[in-house]
Design a protein around this motif. Structure first.
Motif, PDB file in Angstrom:
ATOM      1  N   THR A 213      33.047  47.421  21.536  1.00  0.00           N
ATOM      2  CA  THR A 213      32.526  46.795  20.621  1.00  0.00           C
ATOM      3  C   THR A 213      31.435  46.509  19.723  1.00  0.00           C
ATOM      4  O   THR A 213      30.971  46.511  18.679  1.00  0.00           O
ATOM      5  CB  THR A 213      33.897  46.965  19.669  1.00  0.00           C
ATOM      6  N   LYS A 214      31.575  45.534  20.572  1.00  0.00           N
ATOM      7  CA  LYS A 214      30.538  44.540  20.741  1.00  0.00           C
ATOM      8  C   LYS A 214      30.511  43.816  21.740  1.00  0.00           C
ATOM      9  O   LYS A 214      30.342  43.981  23.224  1.00  0.00           O
ATOM     10  CB  LYS A 214      31.180  43.283  19.763  1.00  0.00           C
ATOM     11  N   ILE A 215      29.053  43.367  21.612  1.00  0.00           N
ATOM     12  CA  ILE A 215      28.675  42.910  22.949  1.00  0.00           C
ATOM     13  C   ILE A 215      28.029  41.613  23.032  1.00  0.00           C
ATOM     14  O   ILE A 215      27.689  40.792  21.599  1.00  0.00           O
ATOM     15  CB  ILE A 215      27.210  43.448  23.493  1.00  0.00           C
ATOM     16  N   SER A 216      28.721  40.323  23.988  1.00  0.00           N
ATOM     17  CA  SER A 216      27.476  39.314  23.783  1.00  0.00           C
ATOM     18  C   SER A 216      26.221  39.102  24.646  1.00  0.00           C
ATOM     19  O   SER A 216      25.730  40.233  25.642  1.00  0.00           O
ATOM     20  CB  SER A 216      28.885  38.397  24.253  1.00  0.00           C
ATOM     21  N   TYR A 217      25.345  38.252  24.493  1.00  0.00           N
ATOM     22  CA  TYR A 217      24.083  38.520  24.878  1.00  0.00           C
ATOM     23  C   TYR A 217      23.846  37.295  25.434  1.00  0.00           C
ATOM     24  O   TYR A 217      24.116  35.846  24.747  1.00  0.00           O
ATOM     25  CB  TYR A 217      23.243  38.931  24.272  1.00  0.00           C
ATOM     26  N   TRP A 218      22.688  36.640  26.353  1.00  0.00           N
ATOM     27  CA  TRP A 218      22.330  35.339  27.085  1.00  0.00           C
ATOM     28  C   TRP A 218      21.026  35.958  26.981  1.00  0.00           C
ATOM     29  O   TRP A 218      20.407  36.437  28.674  1.00  0.00           O
ATOM     30  CB  TRP A 218      23.049  34.750  27.983  1.00  0.00           C
ATOM     31  N   GLY A 219      20.134  35.687  26.340  1.00  0.00           N
ATOM     32  CA  GLY A 219      18.881  36.113  26.478  1.00  0.00           C
ATOM     33  C   GLY A 219      17.544  34.885  26.860  1.00  0.00           C
ATOM     34  O   GLY A 219      17.632  34.057  26.222  1.00  0.00           O
ATOM     35  N   GLN A 220      16.545  34.918  27.856  1.00  0.00           N
ATOM     36  CA  GLN A 220      15.878  33.821  27.651  1.00  0.00           C
ATOM     37  C   GLN A 220      14.230  34.088  27.787  1.00  0.00           C
ATOM     38  O   GLN A 220      13.971  34.937  28.123  1.00  0.00           O
ATOM     39  CB  GLN A 220      15.933  33.240  29.042  1.00  0.00           C
ATOM     40  N   SER A 221      13.623  33.038  27.239  1.00  0.00           N
ATOM     41  CA  SER A 221      12.397  33.102  26.497  1.00  0.00           C
ATOM     42  C   SER A 221      11.358  34.173  25.783  1.00  0.00           C
ATOM     43  O   SER A 221      12.760  34.326  24.325  1.00  0.00           O
ATOM     44  CB  SER A 221      11.358  32.924  28.403  1.00  0.00           C
ATOM     45  N   TYR A 222      11.326  35.590  26.248  1.00  0.00           N
ATOM     46  CA  TYR A 222      10.561  36.240  25.174  1.00  0.00           C
ATOM     47  C   TYR A 222      12.625  37.091  24.899  1.00  0.00           C
ATOM     48  O   TYR A 222      12.776  38.118  23.816  1.00  0.00           O
ATOM     49  CB  TYR A 222      10.495  37.294  26.595  1.00  0.00           C
ATOM     50  N   GLY A 223      13.280  37.433  25.838  1.00  0.00           N
ATOM     51  CA  GLY A 223      14.532  37.800  25.459  1.00  0.00           C
ATOM     52  C   GLY A 223      14.951  37.129  24.322  1.00  0.00           C
ATOM     53  O   GLY A 223      16.737  38.014  23.664  1.00  0.00           O
ATOM     54  N   THR A 224      15.039  35.996  23.745  1.00  0.00           N
ATOM     55  CA  THR A 224      15.590  35.216  22.668  1.00  0.00           C
ATOM     56  C   THR A 224      14.648  35.788  22.361  1.00  0.00           C
ATOM     57  O   THR A 224      16.157  36.689  20.770  1.00  0.00           O
ATOM     58  CB  THR A 224      15.034  34.148  22.247  1.00  0.00           C
TER      59      THR A 224
END
Length: 518
Positions: A213-224
């Protein structure tokens, strides 16, 4: 945002993004509606062995992979399909599983299938128990329908437009026009649909395919930027968001690139201090200020007369020295290596290269072999697709000449490159306007930002914090380099892990000053 072709997670990232027809905009808006159910439910995923890894990439033997079909153009969802490759390290305690944590290492255009393998050793048991770690190669990248412009020099660093020794940008203009033309001829019209907004839409198809139903996410640099775009398109489908080393969404991408001059000025003294501490062995200067003057003079000298590297067909130029400097500023533990590179470069320019200097330069000129089955210029191609296709750049050559000259004077460490002309000046018009990143949505985003980050400077993190408003809490760390988590601040690490474990953000923004050198 890192600006070189990085080795993967915790490698380099470029931080550096407007109009379309009303019909296309309306079609995209319909697809992004939070209650949209127009497209068919995704088929069950088939998990199996992953594609061959890039040489040297760490891979957990438990990692499995699958592919998700997505539309090339979300304005025509029943048209051409492409594939997005995803990977999974399952939660180690199903009874404690909270959900999925998607990981993106940035770039733009770094592959991410092996990101779970690289990230897992840095995470505590509570996080590994609670989350399936999900990696992915973004559309067009790596094994996800990889794109290629057929660039002869496949490295991302080759794209960066350092002016000539006298500040002229004439050669940069010719190179930018030729590169844009090559991409148009080789990759074609479809390359316009490989954008951050469409990548975010792909992530929602991945969420659906995972049955979440939902996702958690960890983005770095461009991933932000990718993460903030996803959470703006799908706020109700966003669980816990960590954004580390941040892009200001108001400055995508020309404005973000122009922030590098100030960012380098803030970060460079850390390395200069390391070199000054070894002045007896290196001879680069007894103070950071002296080292800086030595470095600037060396770079300018190599601009005028590149130094041939014995045993190779290459010569060390000022642009190459600046590129290596940028890359080795990413982490604190590579600053002593950077000081050695500066010494080796100075000795090379003086014509008395030592054996130790030669070994250092061999590392500088070493090339990582490409991932099997992926075009050598894939990251460079997709770097251009994203930075040129996310938002429109100026097409006025004279503006770039004036900006580059001014930037060259204000920020001599970057020599006018960040404000110079890029292939984006000759790129086709983007297929849609950039997604507006706003503070609408739950308070569920943790922003991690170093004060002396040259790739995505402090001001960029503050800009993202301002855009997200009450949705976010900022953890600012008195440290240099591009990464925050697992880089010496227990304050930042504890806030990150507590948020993943409990979903609780700090009550107010944190100022972490407890950094210990690793």
């Amino acid at each position: 945002m890192s600006k070189t072709s990085g080795p993967g997670l915790r490698g380099h990232r470029f931080a550096a993004a407007l109009a379309v027809t009303t019909l296309t905009v309306l079609g995209v808006a319909a697809c992004d509606s939070a209650d949209d159910e127009d497209h068919p439910a995704a088929a069950a995923l088939t998990w199996g062995p992953c594609p061959a890894a890039a040489p040297g990439a760490p891979r957990d033997p438990r990692l499995t992979c699958a592919k998700v079909k997505v539309p090339l153009d979300y304005g025509h969802p029943d048209g051409t399909s492409i594939e997005v490759a995803i990977s999974r390290l399952g939660a180690t305690d199903p009874a404690k599983r909270h959900g999925v944590l998607l990981l993106n290492p940035g770039g733009p255009a770094l592959p991410g299938l092996d990101t779970p393998s690289a990230m897992a050793p840095t995470l505590p048991k509570t996080v590994l128990d609670g989350y399936d770690l999900i990696g992915f190669d973004p559309r067009g990248v790596g094994t996800s329908t990889p794109q290629s412009c057929g660039l002869e020099n496949p490295g991302v660093a080759a794209l960066f437009p350092y002016p000539a020794a006298d500040g002229s940008i004439d050669a940069n203009v010719q190179a930018a026009r030729a590169t844009a033309g090559k991409c148009a001829a080789k990759a074609g019209e479809n390359l316009r649909y490989f954008t951050t907004a469409n990548t975010a839409r792909d992530l929602d198809r991945v969420r659906e395919a995972l049955g979440e139903t939902k996702i958690s996410y960890w983005g770095q640099s461009y991933g932000t930027y990718l993460g903030s775009v996803y959470s703006s398109l799908y706020p109700d489908r966003t669980d816990r968001m960590i954004l580390e080393g941040n892009v200001d969404p108001a400055h995508v991408w020309a404005g973000e690139a122009e922030s590098w001059g100030k960012g380098m000025a803030e970060r460079f003294p850390d390395a200069a201090a390391v070199a000054a501490g070894q002045n007896g062995a290196l001879g680069l200067g007894a103070t950071p200020e002296e080292v800086t003057r030595t470095y600037l003079a060396l770079a300018e000298r190599l601009d005028r007369t590149p130094a041939p590297v014995p045993g190779t067909p290459q010569s060390l130029s000022g642009a190459m020295l600046r590129g290596v400097t940028y890359a080795l500023l990413i982490h604190n533990n590579t600053l002593p290596v950077l000081a050695q590179v500066w010494k080796a470069a100075a000795d090379l320019a003086d014509g008395h290269l030592t054996e130790a200097d030669g070994k250092v330069l061999q590392q500088v000129f070493a090339h990582s072999p490409p991932t099997p089955g992926v075009p050598a210029d894939n990251q460079a191609t997709m770097f251009l697709a994203l930075t040129c296709g996310d938002a429109e750049w100026s097409h006025d050559v004279e503006i770039y000449a004036k900006r580059s000259a001014a930037d060259r004077k204000t920020w001599p460490l970057t020599a006018g490159m960040p404000a110079n002309i890029w292939p984006c000046a000759f790129w086709p018009q983007p297929v849609e306007k950039p997604v507006t990143v706003t503070g609408t949505g739950a308070r569920n985003t943790l922003i991690l930002q170093n004060r002396r980050d040259h790739a995505t400077p402090w001001d960029s993190g503050v800009g993202l914090r301002r855009a997200l408003g009450s949705r976010a809490a900022l953890v600012g760390v008195d440290n240099g380099g591009h990464y925050v988590y697992h880089e010496g601040s227990a304050c930042a690490d504890n806030a990150t892990v507590d948020f993943l474990d409990t979903g609780r953000l700090p009550d107010k923004d944190l100022d972490c000053t407890d950094v210990t050198r690793q």
